[in-house]
Design an enzyme around this catalytic site. Structure first.
Site, PDB file in Angstrom:
ATOM      1  N   GLU A   1      36.803  -7.511  -4.099  1.00 46.95           N
ATOM      2  CA  GLU A   1      37.475  -6.723  -5.146  1.00 46.95           C
ATOM      3  C   GLU A   1      37.597  -7.478  -6.466  1.00 46.95           C
ATOM      4  OE1 GLU A   1      40.922  -4.543  -3.940  1.00 46.95           O
ATOM      5  OE2 GLU A   1      42.008  -5.018  -5.781  1.00 46.95           O
TER       6      GLU A   1
ATOM      7  N   GLU B   1      41.081  -1.731 -11.353  1.00 45.71           N
ATOM      8  CA  GLU B   1      42.524  -1.655 -11.595  1.00 45.71           C
ATOM      9  C   GLU B   1      42.868  -2.000 -13.049  1.00 45.71           C
ATOM     10  OE1 GLU B   1      43.420  -4.728  -8.595  1.00 45.71           O
ATOM     11  OE2 GLU B   1      44.860  -5.512 -10.028  1.00 45.71           O
TER      12      GLU B   1
ATOM     13  N   ASP C   1      44.735   2.239 -11.585  1.00 46.47           N
ATOM     14  CA  ASP C   1      46.180   2.190 -11.382  1.00 46.47           C
ATOM     15  C   ASP C   1      46.749   3.383 -12.165  1.00 46.47           C
ATOM     16  OD1 ASP C   1      48.582  -0.224 -10.904  1.00 46.47           O
ATOM     17  OD2 ASP C   1      49.021   1.552 -12.112  1.00 46.47           O
TER      18      ASP C   1
ATOM     19  N   HIS D   1      45.037   1.527  -7.314  1.00 46.93           N
ATOM     20  CA  HIS D   1      45.722   0.244  -7.206  1.00 46.93           C
ATOM     21  C   HIS D   1      47.236   0.504  -7.128  1.00 46.93           C
ATOM     22  CE1 HIS D   1      47.789  -3.133  -9.420  1.00 46.93           C
ATOM     23  NE2 HIS D   1      47.212  -3.777  -8.431  1.00 46.93           N
TER      24      HIS D   1
ATOM     25  N   GLU E   1      46.672   2.019  -1.023  1.00 44.73           N
ATOM     26  CA  GLU E   1      47.075   0.606  -0.967  1.00 44.73           C
ATOM     27  C   GLU E   1      48.591   0.498  -0.849  1.00 44.73           C
ATOM     28  OE1 GLU E   1      46.383  -1.772  -4.543  1.00 44.73           O
ATOM     29  OE2 GLU E   1      46.863  -3.604  -3.439  1.00 44.73           O
TER      30      GLU E   1
HETATM   31  C1  LIG Z   1      46.971  -9.865  -5.113  1.00 45.16           C
HETATM   32  C2  LIG Z   1      46.318  -9.668  -6.452  1.00 45.16           C
HETATM   33  O1  LIG Z   1      46.037 -10.906  -7.031  1.00 45.16           O
HETATM   34  C3  LIG Z   1      47.146  -8.851  -7.410  1.00 45.16           C
HETATM   35  O2  LIG Z   1      48.390  -9.473  -7.596  1.00 45.16           O
HETATM   36  C4  LIG Z   1      47.363  -7.439  -6.922  1.00 45.16           C
HETATM   37  C5  LIG Z   1      46.095  -6.678  -6.926  1.00 45.16           C
HETATM   38  O3  LIG Z   1      45.170  -6.931  -7.663  1.00 45.16           O
HETATM   39  C6  LIG Z   1      45.933  -5.555  -5.982  1.00 45.16           C
HETATM   40  O4  LIG Z   1      46.907  -5.183  -5.342  1.00 45.16           O
HETATM   41  O5  LIG Z   1      44.840  -5.048  -5.889  1.00 45.16           O
HETATM   42 MG   LIG Z   2      43.303  -5.903  -7.000  1.00 48.93          MG
END
Ligand SMILES: C[C@H](O)[C@H](O)CC(=O)C(=O)O
Ligand SMILES: [Mg+2]
Length: 399
Positions: free
Chosen positions: A245, A273, A296, A323, A343
């Site tokens: 991703e 995202e 998102d 996202h 998610e």
């Molecule tokens: C975990 C990732 O670095 C970020 O904080 C969240 C993300 O990109 C996602 O949920 O997709």
């Molecule tokens: Mg992500």
């Protein structure tokens, strides 16, 4: 004919309280949270910014709260990121396109916010602000109609949502009933072969804990280049990595196009995202950059724009798995065949239990049980959540 109330006032707030506020600015967590523990980023090339994303200001903006009040007293609201700069845009610029208008004219309102700010906007924080207004407007429409947003989007195409979990502990996510676990990538290209080895060791360890069929994914948060991402994808293939991703810079559509060709057959490339609007997603889709787009809802232009992005993706045979974004995503995902799962971001500091994603800002935020959420949990007017009155709001600008 029933005459709709008109929009009386638009207000924009930030949350008072500073660091560790959490909620819509979900990176704004306290010390020791998994989400800020040596996660690979493109700022990792500077050693002083490698250990913590808060050190380079990932939480600098904070939450934006938008309220839209109709002249019958009904109030719709939404939360997203954007903080004070977004408040300025909402109050000083966008409010004029709503006040005195019929709230059901969401197409015209969106169009005027986008094209009225086109000369300085189009992406980033401006579109966060537009998204916040758009989501508050859908919440208001739902409350005026006494209908959940998902009804207004065409109704549910299935009885429940199923979730994968993002966090540091896919092994625990499996025990909690999620269908998969997405790990943050901890080491970027600057950490060389040793870092790459650690990335592989982690996925190997997680695979040994979760068994064969559980989905495992790596979220690379824009940290890599095409070569590193290709190498990582091939090395992780052995451990059944389902997708890679947001591997590279979101502006590098050509890099994603190449990466999609480079990854092993069967591995999915996902991104989006940090992409905005139908025009940004058109680039990803028409250039064949990925298999799943991940807008998102609070950043891409809101529900009004997501409807267009999703239709475009459907025509290109791509899935839309938004996202994070809590209820704003759930009300959408339940209505679309090309959004088969959602998610869930594990906001518990050790990713060891399910905690509401936008806590403490929202009350009545539904959470998955055994990795699932029944559509009936969404059966309330608007997005079905309330602003927590204990969270102090501050209105930095007025118009
Ligand atoms: C975990 C990732 O670095 C970020 O904080 C969240 C993300 O990109 C996602 O949920 O997709
Ligand atoms: Mg992500």
């Amino acid at each position: 004919m029933k005459i709709s109330p008109k929009i009386k006032q638009v207000r924009a707030y930030v949350i008072k309280g500073g660091e560790g506020g959490g909620g819509a600015d979900y990176h704004d967590q306290g010390e020791g949270h998994w989400i800020d523990n040596h996660i690979a980023t493109s700022m990792g090339r500077y050693p002083e910014y490698r250990q913590s994303r808060k050190s380079f200001g990932i939480n600098v903006l904070g939450t934006l709260v938008v309220e839209i009040e109709a002249d019958d007293g009904t109030v719709g609201f939404a939360v997203t990121t954007g903080g004070e700069p977004a408040c300025y845009m909402v109050e000083k610029h966008f409010a004029r396109f709503l006040e005195g208008r019929n709230p059901f004219e969401y197409e015209r309102i969106w169009d005027q916010m986008y094209f009225g700010s086109q000369y300085y906007g189009r992406k980033g924080i401006v579109v966060n602000a537009i998204s916040g207004v758009d989501l508050a407007l859908w919440d208001l429409m739902g409350k005026l109609r006494q209908e959940p947003v998902y009804h207004m989007l065409g109704g549910a195409v299935r009885d429940e949502l199923q979730f994968y979990a993002t966090g540091a502990r896919p092994d625990l996510a499996k025990e909690m009933g999620f269908i998969g676990g997405k790990l943050p990538l901890y080491h970027g290209p600057i950490e060389g072969d040793e870092g790459l080895k650690k990335n592989i060791e982690l996925i190997a360890d997680m695979r040994s804990r979760v068994g064969e069929d559980f989905w495992l994914m790596y979220d690379c948060w824009m940290a890599l280049d095409v070569n590193y991402a290709t190498k990582l994808a091939h090395k992780c293939h052995e451990y059944g990595l389902k997708w890679i991703e947001e591997a590279i810079n979101p502006d590098d559509y050509w890099g994603y196009q190449q990466l999609k060709k480079n990854v092993p057959a069967g591995m999915l490339v996902t991104t989006g995202e940090h992409e905005s609007t139908r025009w940004g997603f058109k680039m990803l889709l028409e250039m064949g950059c990925c298999d799943i787009i991940q807008p998102d809802v609070g950043w891409c232009g809101g529900v009004t724009e997501l409807l267009k992005i999703s239709a475009l993706a459907d025509a290109h045979g791509a899935l839309v798995v938004p996202h994070g974004s809590s209820v704003y995503s759930y009300h959408f995902v339940i209505t679309r065949h090309n959004s088969p799962f959602a998610e869930f971001l594990m906001m518990a500091p050790k990713a060891d239990h399910v905690a509401p994603m936008f806590h403490p800002q929202l009350l009545n935020e539904p959470i998955p049980e055994k990795g699932r959420l029944k559509v009936t949990a969404l059966d309330k007017p608007g997005f079905g959540v309330d602003l927590n009155p204990e969270v102090k709001l501050y209105r930095p600008y007025e118009h």
